[in-house]
Design a protein around this motif. Structure first.
Motif, PDB file in Angstrom:
ATOM      1  N   LEU A  33       0.865  -1.328  -0.056  1.00  0.00           N
ATOM      2  CA  LEU A  33       0.085   0.026  -0.059  1.00  0.00           C
ATOM      3  C   LEU A  33       0.773   1.078  -0.188  1.00  0.00           C
ATOM      4  O   LEU A  33       1.961   0.960   0.337  1.00  0.00           O
ATOM      5  N   SER A  34       0.286   2.278  -0.154  1.00  0.00           N
ATOM      6  CA  SER A  34       1.063   3.467  -0.345  1.00  0.00           C
ATOM      7  C   SER A  34       1.766   4.038   0.777  1.00  0.00           C
ATOM      8  O   SER A  34       2.924   4.784   0.836  1.00  0.00           O
ATOM      9  N   TRP A 113      -7.344   0.107   3.447  1.00  0.00           N
ATOM     10  CA  TRP A 113      -7.063   0.242   1.928  1.00  0.00           C
ATOM     11  C   TRP A 113      -7.942   0.843   0.808  1.00  0.00           C
ATOM     12  O   TRP A 113      -7.869   0.726  -0.437  1.00  0.00           O
ATOM     13  N   GLU A 116      -7.035   2.060  -2.783  1.00  0.00           N
ATOM     14  CA  GLU A 116      -6.157   1.541  -3.361  1.00  0.00           C
ATOM     15  C   GLU A 116      -6.501   0.153  -3.945  1.00  0.00           C
ATOM     16  O   GLU A 116      -6.129  -0.554  -4.847  1.00  0.00           O
ATOM     17  N   HIS A 135      -6.939  -4.641  -7.522  1.00  0.00           N
ATOM     18  CA  HIS A 135      -5.844  -3.551  -6.984  1.00  0.00           C
ATOM     19  C   HIS A 135      -5.737  -2.368  -8.213  1.00  0.00           C
ATOM     20  O   HIS A 135      -5.560  -3.079  -9.143  1.00  0.00           O
ATOM     21  N   HIS A 136      -5.903  -1.122  -7.610  1.00  0.00           N
ATOM     22  CA  HIS A 136      -5.808  -0.121  -9.081  1.00  0.00           C
ATOM     23  C   HIS A 136      -4.630  -0.054  -9.561  1.00  0.00           C
ATOM     24  O   HIS A 136      -4.512   0.076 -10.831  1.00  0.00           O
ATOM     25  N   LYS A 137      -3.725  -0.062  -9.059  1.00  0.00           N
ATOM     26  CA  LYS A 137      -1.992   0.276  -9.307  1.00  0.00           C
ATOM     27  C   LYS A 137      -1.564  -0.594 -10.308  1.00  0.00           C
ATOM     28  O   LYS A 137      -0.942  -0.401 -11.437  1.00  0.00           O
TER      29      LYS A 137
END
Length: 229
Positions: A33-34, A113, A116, A135-137
């Motif tokens: 995660l970020s 989360w 994201e 999962h977006h990224k």
């Protein structure tokens, strides 16, 4: 051994486990995660070498069982990462009363989360209710047991016949017949699928099957054509 599957997501395959007379390969995903914390999806058997690789990526903060069937190694991970939060899908708290879960997985992302990783609960199945993640990224949709594919030579004898009839083997991952036939609320399942298909999916990952690395949304449509008609 961890393999990068996309931006901020890694996968690892573990030893096979036996259930119902069949052996199933195991696979987990690690999402960073970020904030640098890690979410472990469908944890596999925890070996020292795997733990070292995971620790090199960041701090394990969340342990997620995506359905009530994928829980065998949760306790090992809980002991190894005592500060991590455990999240249970529908039905697992009753099955694993020996584990103290920190929260439940439902039809909306957990706050830690959200933004994201998105999630949709696919209800209405007699075998298990599965939480599907996005999962977006990396553009990855994560299924667990709703979509499966085993190598042609994975099963032998009568098990090979059952697997073929159940659509567990074939040229492309599919929804096994046992899941198709046990959806008692197809309207709810279709509503969940509509939300899943709204995600801009590029890849599709599953616990048992060859990952799909392009045209993920088109693949999901094909896999669930039996449901949508």
């Amino acid at each position: 051994m961890l393999t990068q599957f996309g931006r901020e997501i890694w996968i690892a395959d573990g030893p096979a486990v036996a259930t119902g007379g069949f052996h199933y390969a195991t696979r987990m995903a690690v999402i960073r995660l970020s904030g640098g914390g890690l979410l472990i999806w469908s944890p596999i058997k925890l070996a020292d070498s795997l733990r070292a690789e995971v620790d090199a990526l960041g701090d394990v903060r969340y342990l997620v069982a995506p359905n009530s069937l994928h829980h065998l190694f949760l306790d090992d991970w809980r002991r190894a990462y005592a500060s991590a939060k455990l999240y249970a899908p529908p039905g697992l708290r009753k099955k694993r009363k020996d584990i103290d879960f920190d929260g439940n997985l439902g039809d909306a992302p957990v706050g830690e989360w959200a933004g994201e990783i998105d999630q949709v609960l696919v209800p209405g199945n007699l075998i298990t209710a599965e939480v599907v993640f996005f999962h977006h990224k990396s553009g990855t949709v994560l299924f667990t047991d709703l979509i499966q594919q085993f190598p042609d030579d994975w099963f032998s004898g009568w098990r090979a016949i059952v697997a073929r009839l159940d659509l567990m083997v074939g040229p492309e991952p599919r929804v096994p017949r046992k899941f198709r036939n046990t959806f008692v609320n197809r309207r709810a399942a279709r509503a969940a699928l509509t939300r899943i298909l709204a995600w801009p999916a590029e890849k599709v990952l599953m616990a048992h099957g060859t990952p799909i690395e392009e045209d993920g949304r088109a693949f999901i449509r094909r896999a669930f054509r039996w449901l949508t008609g």
